[in-house]
Scaffold this motif. Structure first.
Motif, PDB file in Angstrom:
ATOM      1  N   ILE A   1      21.263  85.532 -22.514  1.00 65.69           N
ATOM      2  CA  ILE A   1      20.427  84.463 -22.371  1.00 65.69           C
ATOM      3  C   ILE A   1      20.346  83.778 -21.102  1.00 65.69           C
ATOM      4  O   ILE A   1      19.442  83.251 -20.528  1.00 65.69           O
ATOM      5  N   LYS A   2      21.515  83.430 -20.667  1.00 68.47           N
ATOM      6  CA  LYS A   2      21.688  82.718 -19.254  1.00 68.47           C
ATOM      7  C   LYS A   2      21.137  83.629 -18.237  1.00 68.47           C
ATOM      8  O   LYS A   2      20.586  83.292 -17.208  1.00 68.47           O
TER       9      LYS A   2
ATOM     10  N   ILE B   1      17.725  83.540 -18.337  1.00 68.32           N
ATOM     11  CA  ILE B   1      16.768  82.000 -17.716  1.00 68.32           C
ATOM     12  C   ILE B   1      16.985  82.025 -16.102  1.00 68.32           C
ATOM     13  O   ILE B   1      15.926  81.877 -15.412  1.00 68.32           O
TER      14      ILE B   1
ATOM     15  N   ASP C   1      17.467  73.967 -16.977  1.00 67.66           N
ATOM     16  CA  ASP C   1      17.724  75.241 -17.872  1.00 67.66           C
ATOM     17  C   ASP C   1      17.555  74.893 -19.325  1.00 67.66           C
ATOM     18  O   ASP C   1      17.056  75.944 -20.119  1.00 67.66           O
ATOM     19  N   GLU C   2      17.746  73.706 -19.536  1.00 66.27           N
ATOM     20  CA  GLU C   2      17.531  73.374 -21.019  1.00 66.27           C
ATOM     21  C   GLU C   2      15.955  73.615 -21.426  1.00 66.27           C
ATOM     22  O   GLU C   2      15.815  74.163 -22.479  1.00 66.27           O
TER      23      GLU C   2
ATOM     24  N   PHE D   1      15.110  77.180 -21.445  1.00 65.11           N
ATOM     25  CA  PHE D   1      15.829  77.774 -22.468  1.00 65.11           C
ATOM     26  C   PHE D   1      14.504  77.727 -23.782  1.00 65.11           C
ATOM     27  O   PHE D   1      14.378  78.645 -24.425  1.00 65.11           O
ATOM     28  N   TYR D   2      14.390  76.427 -24.044  1.00 68.31           N
ATOM     29  CA  TYR D   2      13.185  76.339 -24.880  1.00 68.31           C
ATOM     30  C   TYR D   2      11.923  76.677 -24.928  1.00 68.31           C
ATOM     31  O   TYR D   2      11.055  77.140 -25.703  1.00 68.31           O
TER      32      TYR D   2
ATOM     33  N   LEU E   1      12.302  80.158 -25.928  1.00 66.41           N
ATOM     34  CA  LEU E   1      13.179  80.402 -27.170  1.00 66.41           C
ATOM     35  C   LEU E   1      12.209  81.460 -28.191  1.00 66.41           C
ATOM     36  O   LEU E   1      13.016  82.413 -28.786  1.00 66.41           O
TER      37      LEU E   1
ATOM     38  N   PHE F   1      13.343  84.836 -27.131  1.00 67.22           N
ATOM     39  CA  PHE F   1      14.737  85.293 -27.638  1.00 67.22           C
ATOM     40  C   PHE F   1      14.714  85.293 -29.059  1.00 67.22           C
ATOM     41  O   PHE F   1      15.626  86.214 -29.574  1.00 67.22           O
TER      42      PHE F   1
ATOM     43  N   LEU G   1      21.291  83.007 -31.895  1.00 70.37           N
ATOM     44  CA  LEU G   1      20.466  81.899 -31.269  1.00 70.37           C
ATOM     45  C   LEU G   1      21.058  80.327 -31.777  1.00 70.37           C
ATOM     46  O   LEU G   1      21.374  79.500 -31.069  1.00 70.37           O
TER      47      LEU G   1
ATOM     48  N   TYR H   1      24.055  79.768 -30.169  1.00 71.55           N
ATOM     49  CA  TYR H   1      24.249  79.294 -28.701  1.00 71.55           C
ATOM     50  C   TYR H   1      23.477  77.962 -28.850  1.00 71.55           C
ATOM     51  O   TYR H   1      24.228  77.041 -27.803  1.00 71.55           O
TER      52      TYR H   1
ATOM     53  N   GLN I   1      25.465  74.663 -27.396  1.00 68.58           N
ATOM     54  CA  GLN I   1      24.947  73.916 -26.223  1.00 68.58           C
ATOM     55  C   GLN I   1      24.931  72.450 -26.400  1.00 68.58           C
ATOM     56  O   GLN I   1      24.914  71.550 -25.508  1.00 68.58           O
TER      57      GLN I   1
END
Length: 249
Positions: A6-7, A10, A37-38, A41-42, A45, A48, A236, A239, A243
């Motif tokens: 995931i990282k 991103i 980054d947050e 991520f979404y 999402l 992912f 997910l 994760y 987070q």
């Protein structure tokens, strides 16, 4: 798929965005564009979680991230020192990023995306303008402000591509992380516009850490409950729990 994957994804996404926004002269005087980054991520999402993700979707996601970068750059402007060279270049960088994302939007030819992003930008800016209005806002008004600032553009993106089922976890996740950052800043003696405004709304019997702490705990409980019945894959869920520092249930 684990946290490392995931990282890495991103970071690759950030590289694509930075390549779109790159300007060598600006980078000599100011930092790289602010990419949260947050939020990234979404934004990713659905990808992912195994949703179909084609080039059109990817270009649209990059464009949304570019809009965020532009708005974040304008937020860095100091109203009391706006005539300094650094501040002037910050204004220029925000305007440059705006031009780049408008160009990217136009290149997509996606009229719906252009229309909804324009609405999202207008709504987000309207919320930011409230900071400078004379009308006193309530604590709930300030929570609504945070929701809009953190989620408005991603919500529009989800709506366009029928990813509405991710809205709740995205909203809870981004707002929770923002409130946790604000609470940590307050505890470390730092300040922000949000902290100042919440403090101006408090009764004498309340404190910032008490009010925000209660909101954080409530959001954590709601998010834990949502994840228990969510269709997100297990990796997910883990994760997100890590987070958000959620208690494992």
């Amino acid at each position: 798929m684990d946290a490392t994957y995931i990282k890495k994804k991103i970071e690759q996404f950030k590289t694509t965005i930075n390549n779109q926004l790159h300007h060598s002269t600006l980078l000599k005087y100011i930092d790289d564009p602010i990419l949260n980054d947050e939020q990234l991520f979404y934004l990713l999402l659905p990808l992912f979680n195994g949703e179909q993700w084609d080039e059109d979707l990817n270009i649209s996601a990059v464009t949304v991230a570019m809009v965020h970068a532009s708005l974040n750059e304008h937020e860095k402007i100091d109203e009391y020192h706006a005539t300094s060279k650094e501040q002037q270049l910050t204004v220029l960088s925000g305007d440059y990023y705006s031009g780049r994302y408008y160009q990217a939007l136009a290149n997509t030819g996606n009229v719906l995306l252009i229309r909804e992003m324009s609405k999202g930008i207008a709504t987000r800016c309207e919320q930011q303008i409230k900071v400078y209005e004379k009308n006193k806002l309530t604590i709930q008004d300030w929570f609504d402000y945070i929701v809009s600032i953190e989620t408005e553009l991603i919500n529009k993106f989800y709506s366009i591509y029928e990813f509405d089922k991710y809205y709740t976890i995205m909203t809870n996740g981004l707002v929770l992380q923002r409130l946790q950052r604000e609470l940590l800043n307050y505890q470390n003696g730092q300040t922000s516009t949000f902290i100042k405004m919440i403090q101006s709304c408090l009764d004498s019997s309340d404190s910032f850490d008490k009010v925000i702490g209660q909101k954080v705990n409530k959001l954590k409980d709601q998010t834990n409950e949502f994840l228990q019945t969510s269709t997100l894959n297990d990796e997910l869920k883990l994760y997100i729990k890590n987070q958000l520092a959620l208690v494992q249930k």
